[in-house]
Design an enzyme around this catalytic site. Structure first.
Site, PDB file in Angstrom:
ATOM      1  N   HIS A   2      19.448 158.357  49.529  1.00 22.71           N
ATOM      2  CA  HIS A   2      19.016 158.944  48.250  1.00 22.71           C
ATOM      3  C   HIS A   2      18.205 157.867  47.510  1.00 22.71           C
ATOM      4  O   HIS A   2      18.619 157.338  46.483  1.00 22.71           O
ATOM      5  CB  HIS A   2      20.243 159.373  47.450  1.00 22.71           C
ATOM      6  CG  HIS A   2      19.945 160.322  46.329  1.00 22.71           C
ATOM      7  ND1 HIS A   2      18.670 160.777  46.045  1.00 22.71           N
ATOM      8  CD2 HIS A   2      20.768 160.909  45.414  1.00 22.71           C
ATOM      9  CE1 HIS A   2      18.721 161.591  45.013  1.00 22.71           C
ATOM     10  NE2 HIS A   2      19.973 161.692  44.610  1.00 22.71           N
TER      11      HIS A   2
ATOM     12  N   GLN B 121      17.361 158.023  43.649  1.00 22.44           N
ATOM     13  CA  GLN B 121      18.508 157.702  42.796  1.00 22.44           C
ATOM     14  C   GLN B 121      18.657 156.190  42.656  1.00 22.44           C
ATOM     15  O   GLN B 121      18.862 155.658  41.557  1.00 22.44           O
ATOM     16  CB  GLN B 121      19.784 158.293  43.428  1.00 22.44           C
ATOM     17  CG  GLN B 121      21.039 158.002  42.644  1.00 22.44           C
ATOM     18  CD  GLN B 121      21.087 158.775  41.336  1.00 22.44           C
ATOM     19  OE1 GLN B 121      20.890 159.972  41.332  1.00 22.44           O
ATOM     20  NE2 GLN B 121      21.339 158.096  40.229  1.00 22.44           N
TER      21      GLN B 121
ATOM     22  N   ARG C 231      14.567 167.890  49.506  1.00 24.57           N
ATOM     23  CA  ARG C 231      16.009 167.573  49.628  1.00 24.57           C
ATOM     24  C   ARG C 231      16.526 168.385  50.809  1.00 24.57           C
ATOM     25  O   ARG C 231      16.423 169.614  50.816  1.00 24.57           O
ATOM     26  CB  ARG C 231      16.752 167.952  48.348  1.00 24.57           C
ATOM     27  CG  ARG C 231      18.252 167.916  48.529  1.00 24.57           C
ATOM     28  CD  ARG C 231      19.009 168.031  47.234  1.00 24.57           C
ATOM     29  NE  ARG C 231      18.902 166.810  46.461  1.00 24.57           N
ATOM     30  CZ  ARG C 231      19.700 166.502  45.429  1.00 24.57           C
ATOM     31  NH1 ARG C 231      20.664 167.320  45.063  1.00 24.57           N
ATOM     32  NH2 ARG C 231      19.539 165.368  44.779  1.00 24.57           N
TER      33      ARG C 231
ATOM     34  N   ARG D  39      16.085 159.007  35.741  1.00 22.84           N
ATOM     35  CA  ARG D  39      15.518 159.587  36.958  1.00 22.84           C
ATOM     36  C   ARG D  39      14.057 159.989  36.698  1.00 22.84           C
ATOM     37  O   ARG D  39      13.187 159.805  37.549  1.00 22.84           O
ATOM     38  CB  ARG D  39      16.321 160.820  37.395  1.00 22.84           C
ATOM     39  CG  ARG D  39      17.748 160.536  37.851  1.00 22.84           C
ATOM     40  CD  ARG D  39      17.798 159.864  39.193  1.00 22.84           C
ATOM     41  NE  ARG D  39      17.171 160.637  40.241  1.00 22.84           N
ATOM     42  CZ  ARG D  39      17.759 161.624  40.910  1.00 22.84           C
ATOM     43  NH1 ARG D  39      19.008 161.952  40.655  1.00 22.84           N
ATOM     44  NH2 ARG D  39      17.117 162.276  41.877  1.00 22.84           N
TER      45      ARG D  39
ATOM     46  N   ASP E 250      30.704 157.363  43.846  1.00 24.76           N
ATOM     47  CA  ASP E 250      30.114 158.697  44.019  1.00 24.76           C
ATOM     48  C   ASP E 250      31.222 159.620  44.498  1.00 24.76           C
ATOM     49  O   ASP E 250      32.296 159.160  44.922  1.00 24.76           O
ATOM     50  CB  ASP E 250      28.959 158.607  45.047  1.00 24.76           C
ATOM     51  CG  ASP E 250      28.131 159.887  45.151  1.00 24.76           C
ATOM     52  OD1 ASP E 250      28.319 160.792  44.315  1.00 24.76           O
ATOM     53  OD2 ASP E 250      27.297 159.964  46.077  1.00 24.76           O
TER      54      ASP E 250
ATOM     55  N   CYS F 289      26.015 158.450  40.138  1.00 26.49           N
ATOM     56  CA  CYS F 289      24.761 159.217  40.194  1.00 26.49           C
ATOM     57  C   CYS F 289      24.934 160.644  39.691  1.00 26.49           C
ATOM     58  O   CYS F 289      23.961 161.283  39.326  1.00 26.49           O
ATOM     59  CB  CYS F 289      24.206 159.215  41.617  1.00 26.49           C
ATOM     60  SG  CYS F 289      25.280 160.027  42.819  1.00 26.49           S
TER      61      CYS F 289
HETATM   62  N1  NVA Z   1      26.514 161.763  47.850  1.00 27.80           N
HETATM   63  C1  NVA Z   1      26.187 162.932  47.069  1.00 27.80           C
HETATM   64  C2  NVA Z   1      25.080 162.617  46.125  1.00 27.80           C
HETATM   65  C3  NVA Z   1      24.726 163.755  45.202  1.00 27.80           C
HETATM   66  C4  NVA Z   1      23.592 163.418  44.279  1.00 27.80           C
HETATM   67  C5  NVA Z   1      25.828 164.073  48.000  1.00 27.80           C
HETATM   68  O1  NVA Z   1      25.078 163.849  48.952  1.00 27.80           O
HETATM   69  O2  NVA Z   1      26.322 165.174  47.780  1.00 27.80           O
HETATM   70  N1   CP Z   2      22.172 162.598  41.306  1.00 25.80           N
HETATM   71  C1   CP Z   2      21.550 163.687  41.765  1.00 25.80           C
HETATM   72  O1   CP Z   2      20.697 163.637  42.655  1.00 25.80           O
HETATM   73  O2   CP Z   2      21.937 164.843  41.168  1.00 25.80           O
HETATM   74  P1   CP Z   2      21.561 166.313  41.611  1.00 25.80           P
HETATM   75  O3   CP Z   2      22.305 166.606  42.889  1.00 25.80           O
HETATM   76  O4   CP Z   2      22.034 167.182  40.471  1.00 25.80           O
HETATM   77  O5   CP Z   2      20.092 166.403  41.816  1.00 25.80           O
END
Ligand code: NVA
Ligand code: CP
Length: 307
Positions: A135, A138, A108, A294, A226, A266
């Site tokens: 993502h 997800q 990540r 997930r 989101d 998500c």
């Molecule tokens: N769009 C959000 C998704 C978190 C799972 C982010 O990138 O923070």
């Molecule tokens: N939806 C998701 O990826 O959650 P986290 O940021 O908690 O991993």
């Protein structure tokens, strides 16, 4: 071996296999406890290294459980605990070392380019566990959840309401591959990545982009949203929230969708911003099942990567 970086990189048939295998493994587990391995243990003797440059609850734990259920082991590294994260070792050097210690990597990162750079130097598969651009884990998991509840996603209508962010980019790629209708309502300034939209249009994706949340939500089988501020967002946050205010998912918006519409997010969510608690905790919400699934989608992604 296969890398899992963008949904657009995979063939329709591989994506379908990943969803089907995920569903099958989930149903075959029966009442096994969270950490108990599946009978065949395809990851036995193998290790996944996970690198987190950003915070995570779901991705971290669901991948850890996915690896355990496949019979393997995992090591989780946070940005501050590794040399590359602090910038005193190149991705190339880290990748060469990790290729000797692990069988698969999940990362990540703030920068999608970092995943491509890892891929270039790794001898083992890499999975994108969220970047500023996408993502995909997800989205695969959400497709599994949709199909578990509503049947095949082909020709069904998904509405994305709010910020055109990394998750929405991956949904656009998925709409082309899984052949569903995707209606996105975002303000002009916060629409999804223009390159992703262009590619989707070229590939005859059934994609509508509008500034009107009610147009997008109309007759939808699923409404999703989101957070308005993503982890990699750098601009004026208050200004962005003000612009997005009319894109809140609330009961008034759900009313224009199909009567059996489901609501997805998500998570994490900012309650009373992009979604009301009334919707999050309401009967149409499937957000907890999304988080749970997930594990099951990612088990299948891992299996596909190591084969
Ligand atoms: N769009 C959000 C998704 C978190 C799972 C982010 O990138 O923070
Ligand atoms: N939806 C998701 O990826 O959650 P986290 O940021 O908690 O991993």
């Amino acid at each position: 071996m296969n890398h899992f970086i963008n949904i657009a990189d995979l063939s329709k048939s591989d994506l379908r296999t990943i969803i089907n295998v995920g569903k099958k493994r989930k149903s075959e587990r029966g009442q096994k406890s969270h950490s108990q391995p599946d009978t065949d243990q395809p990851l036995q003797g193998k290790t996944m290294v996970m690198i987190f440059e950003k915070t995570s609850t779901r991705t971290r734990i669901s991948f850890d459980l996915a690896v355990k259920q496949l019979g393997g082991s995992s090591i989780i590294l946070n940005r501050d605990e590794i040399h590359y994260g602090k910038g005193d070792e190149t991705i190339k050097d880290t990748a060469k070392v990790l290729s000797q210690y692990a069988d698969i990597i999940m990362i990540r990162t703030d920068s999608h380019k970092n995943v491509d750079e890892f891929k270039k130097h790794l001898d083992i598969p890499v999975i994108n566990g969220l970047t500023n651009e996408g993502h995909p884990c997800q989205v695969m998991s959400d497709i599994l959840t949709f199909e578990e509840l509503k049947g095949n996603i082909k020709d069904r209508t998904i509405a994305w309401i709010g910020d055109g962010n990394n998750v929405s980019n991956s949904f656009i790629e998925a709409a082309t591959k899984f052949d569903f209708n995707l209606k996105i309502a975002s303000p002009k300034k916060y629409q999804p990545n223009s390159k992703v939209i262009k590619l989707a249009k070229k590939n005859n994706c059934k994609l509508l982009i509008t500034e009107d949340p009610f147009e997008a939500a109309s007759e939808a089988d699923c409404i999703m949203t989101d957070k308005w501020i993503s982890m990699s967002d750098k601009g004026d946050k208050n200004k962005k929230k003000k612009i997005l205010k009319k894109y809140q998912v609330n009961n008034k918006l759900l009313k224009v969708a199909k009567s059996d519409v489901i609501f997805m997010h998500c998570l994490p969510a900012s309650r009373e911003e992009e979604v009301t608690s009334e919707v999050m905790d309401g009967k149409k919400s499937v957000v907890w099942l999304q988080a749970f699934n997930r594990i099951h989608a990612q088990k299948s992604i891992i299996e596909w990567c190591i084969k």
